[in-house]
Design a protein around this motif. Structure first.
Motif, PDB file in Angstrom:
ATOM      1  N   THR A 138     -18.744 -31.656  10.985  1.00 46.66           N
ATOM      2  CA  THR A 138     -18.389 -30.179  12.362  1.00 46.66           C
ATOM      3  C   THR A 138     -16.935 -30.508  12.834  1.00 46.66           C
ATOM      4  OG1 THR A 138     -19.063 -33.033  14.018  1.00 46.66           O
ATOM      5  CG2 THR A 138     -20.750 -31.480  12.956  1.00 46.66           C
ATOM      6  N   THR A 139     -16.258 -30.852  12.506  1.00 43.43           N
ATOM      7  CA  THR A 139     -14.929 -30.466  12.805  1.00 43.43           C
ATOM      8  C   THR A 139     -14.521 -31.031  12.599  1.00 43.43           C
ATOM      9  OG1 THR A 139     -14.297 -33.408  13.601  1.00 43.43           O
ATOM     10  CG2 THR A 139     -15.041 -31.739  15.412  1.00 43.43           C
ATOM     11  N   PHE A 140     -12.515 -30.269  11.869  1.00 42.70           N
ATOM     12  CA  PHE A 140     -12.216 -29.715  11.208  1.00 42.70           C
ATOM     13  C   PHE A 140     -10.690 -30.016  11.162  1.00 42.70           C
ATOM     14  CE2 PHE A 140     -16.062 -26.824  10.755  1.00 42.70           C
ATOM     15  CZ  PHE A 140     -16.822 -27.143   9.906  1.00 42.70           C
ATOM     16  N   PHE A 141     -10.159 -31.118  11.482  1.00 40.97           N
ATOM     17  CA  PHE A 141      -9.495 -31.477  12.023  1.00 40.97           C
ATOM     18  C   PHE A 141      -8.631 -31.217  10.297  1.00 40.97           C
ATOM     19  CE2 PHE A 141      -9.248 -32.912  16.401  1.00 40.97           C
ATOM     20  CZ  PHE A 141      -9.887 -32.356  16.997  1.00 40.97           C
ATOM     21  N   SER A 142      -8.993 -32.247   9.743  1.00 36.52           N
ATOM     22  CA  SER A 142      -8.166 -32.181   8.211  1.00 36.52           C
ATOM     23  C   SER A 142      -7.925 -31.279   8.035  1.00 36.52           C
ATOM     24  CB  SER A 142      -9.271 -33.441   7.605  1.00 36.52           C
ATOM     25  OG  SER A 142     -10.086 -32.680   7.373  1.00 36.52           O
ATOM     26  N   GLU A 143      -8.828 -29.913   7.400  1.00 33.26           N
ATOM     27  CA  GLU A 143      -8.328 -28.683   7.074  1.00 33.26           C
ATOM     28  C   GLU A 143      -7.296 -28.143   8.298  1.00 33.26           C
ATOM     29  OE1 GLU A 143     -13.041 -30.297   5.775  1.00 33.26           O
ATOM     30  OE2 GLU A 143     -11.630 -30.041   6.962  1.00 33.26           O
ATOM     31  N   SER A 144      -7.316 -28.353   8.888  1.00 36.42           N
ATOM     32  CA  SER A 144      -6.431 -27.559   9.861  1.00 36.42           C
ATOM     33  C   SER A 144      -5.205 -28.171   9.431  1.00 36.42           C
ATOM     34  CB  SER A 144      -7.646 -27.850  11.346  1.00 36.42           C
ATOM     35  OG  SER A 144      -8.324 -27.482  11.831  1.00 36.42           O
ATOM     36  N   TRP A 145      -4.902 -29.565   9.493  1.00 33.09           N
ATOM     37  CA  TRP A 145      -3.832 -29.686   8.914  1.00 33.09           C
ATOM     38  C   TRP A 145      -3.094 -29.677   8.400  1.00 33.09           C
ATOM     39  CZ3 TRP A 145      -0.790 -30.160  12.594  1.00 33.09           C
ATOM     40  CH2 TRP A 145      -1.025 -31.458  14.321  1.00 33.09           C
ATOM     41  N   LEU A 146      -3.886 -29.660   6.959  1.00 30.71           N
ATOM     42  CA  LEU A 146      -3.649 -28.666   5.877  1.00 30.71           C
ATOM     43  C   LEU A 146      -3.127 -27.960   5.561  1.00 30.71           C
ATOM     44  CD1 LEU A 146      -5.878 -30.798   3.264  1.00 30.71           C
ATOM     45  CD2 LEU A 146      -3.386 -31.590   3.773  1.00 30.71           C
ATOM     46  N   ALA A 147      -3.855 -26.802   6.169  1.00 30.74           N
ATOM     47  CA  ALA A 147      -3.847 -25.426   6.670  1.00 30.74           C
ATOM     48  C   ALA A 147      -2.778 -24.712   7.832  1.00 30.74           C
ATOM     49  CB  ALA A 147      -4.868 -24.336   6.925  1.00 30.74           C
ATOM     50  N   ILE A 148      -2.011 -25.689   8.488  1.00 26.89           N
ATOM     51  CA  ILE A 148      -0.917 -25.255  10.033  1.00 26.89           C
ATOM     52  C   ILE A 148       0.063 -25.977   8.884  1.00 26.89           C
ATOM     53  CG2 ILE A 148      -0.217 -26.274  11.528  1.00 26.89           C
ATOM     54  CD1 ILE A 148      -3.110 -26.881  12.980  1.00 26.89           C
ATOM     55  N   LEU A 149       0.594 -27.375   8.218  1.00 29.05           N
ATOM     56  CA  LEU A 149       1.530 -27.461   7.356  1.00 29.05           C
ATOM     57  C   LEU A 149       1.557 -26.009   5.999  1.00 29.05           C
ATOM     58  CD1 LEU A 149       0.672 -31.530   7.834  1.00 29.05           C
ATOM     59  CD2 LEU A 149       2.274 -29.695   8.829  1.00 29.05           C
ATOM     60  N   GLY A 150       0.554 -26.331   5.713  1.00 25.87           N
ATOM     61  CA  GLY A 150       0.745 -25.200   4.195  1.00 25.87           C
ATOM     62  C   GLY A 150       1.404 -24.253   5.194  1.00 25.87           C
ATOM     63  N   LEU A 151       1.006 -23.503   5.893  1.00 20.70           N
ATOM     64  CA  LEU A 151       1.331 -22.345   6.473  1.00 20.70           C
ATOM     65  C   LEU A 151       2.715 -21.741   6.381  1.00 20.70           C
ATOM     66  CD1 LEU A 151      -1.901 -20.827   8.672  1.00 20.70           C
ATOM     67  CD2 LEU A 151      -0.860 -19.951   6.264  1.00 20.70           C
ATOM     68  N   LEU A 152       3.382 -23.241   7.492  1.00 21.64           N
ATOM     69  CA  LEU A 152       4.769 -23.559   7.494  1.00 21.64           C
ATOM     70  C   LEU A 152       5.096 -23.811   6.014  1.00 21.64           C
ATOM     71  CD1 LEU A 152       4.835 -25.942  10.913  1.00 21.64           C
ATOM     72  CD2 LEU A 152       4.901 -23.210  10.397  1.00 21.64           C
ATOM     73  N   LEU A 153       5.202 -24.113   5.260  1.00 20.21           N
ATOM     74  CA  LEU A 153       5.928 -23.828   4.397  1.00 20.21           C
ATOM     75  C   LEU A 153       5.109 -23.017   3.552  1.00 20.21           C
ATOM     76  CD1 LEU A 153       4.717 -27.872   3.019  1.00 20.21           C
ATOM     77  CD2 LEU A 153       6.970 -26.889   4.202  1.00 20.21           C
ATOM     78  N   GLY A 154       4.071 -22.096   3.044  1.00 20.28           N
ATOM     79  CA  GLY A 154       4.981 -21.248   2.474  1.00 20.28           C
ATOM     80  C   GLY A 154       3.131 -20.421   2.758  1.00 20.28           C
ATOM     81  N   GLU A 155       2.772 -19.816   1.248  1.00 24.12           N
ATOM     82  CA  GLU A 155       1.232 -19.282   1.230  1.00 24.12           C
ATOM     83  C   GLU A 155       0.516 -20.578   0.503  1.00 24.12           C
ATOM     84  OE1 GLU A 155      -1.550 -16.865   1.890  1.00 24.12           O
ATOM     85  OE2 GLU A 155       0.069 -16.798   2.757  1.00 24.12           O
TER      86      GLU A 155
END
Length: 222
Positions: A104-121
């Protein structure tokens, strides 16, 4: 982490960040993460909102990520601790469909996306997780003693991630959800670099005859 070479000229990785916003800053971030749409049902909108959150992160964390991307560290690994995580984890599942249905919440996916977007695509592979951006790795009893990402009772051999595809990513991001019950798990990182040897010389033709030596380091994080 422990450097098994114990070479004082090459200390173990020091690229570790403790994420510790407090008070209103932390509560605001948690509210933003809690209201994100499902990355499995609305991936593009999820990534768009994560990109907005990414650029509002506290300066120390943003600085560490930008320094890491600029390769100011020789370690090749960035370890981030104390990120806000999903408060109510679902039981260890046996199929990815259970994550999509029950989470019901997606904190783990959120952090992977947030950090990934800061590092690249961020991107995924059809050969792994059917092209999903987030690949859920979990142990199973059937494979607990096999050389598999679903094992839990053995130490995996050293290996290169995503070695099956020529488009090797610059970064692999992992988010740990649940430790083993006995807290004996370890992450092993093997760093291999080739560098010019001090014995390099030039021959009579002026061509460089630099010799190269391999540098090997094994780090263990408990």
């Amino acid at each position: 982490m422990v450097d098994t070479e114990a070479d004082p000229s090459h200390p173990p990785p020091s690229t570790a960040v403790n994420f510790s916003p407090v008070g209103d800053e932390r509560e605001k971030l948690i509210r933003e993460l809690r209201t994100l749409p499902s990355p499995y049902a609305e991936r593009e909108e999820f990534l768009r909102q994560c990109a907005v959150i990414a650029h509002g992160l506290p300066a120390p964390l943003l600085g560490a990520i930008r320094d890491f991307r600029a390769q100011t560290s020789d370690d090749g690994v960035l370890s981030i601790h104390a990120l806000p995580a999903d408060q109510h984890l679902i039981p260890t599942h046996s199929a990815d469909s259970e994550v999509i249905k029950d989470k019901t919440t997606f904190f783990s996916e959120s952090w992977l996306a947030i950090l990934g977007l800061l590092l690249g695509e961020p991107y995924g592979f059809i050969q792994e997780g059917s092209g999903e951006l987030f690949v859920n790795v979990y142990p199973t009893l059937k494979e607990r003693e096999l050389l598999s990402s679903k094992s839990s009772a053995i130490t995996l051999d050293l290996h290169t991630e995503v070695a099956f595809h020529p488009a090797i990513p610059d970064y692999i991001l992992l988010f740990c959800l649940r430790s083993d019950r006995e807290l004996k798990g370890q992450d092993n990182l093997f760093q291999h670099k080739t560098s010019p040897s001090p014995s390099g010389r030039r021959d009579g033709s002026g061509a460089s005859d630099a010799k190269f030596r391999d540098r090997h380091r094994l780090f263990i994080r408990e």
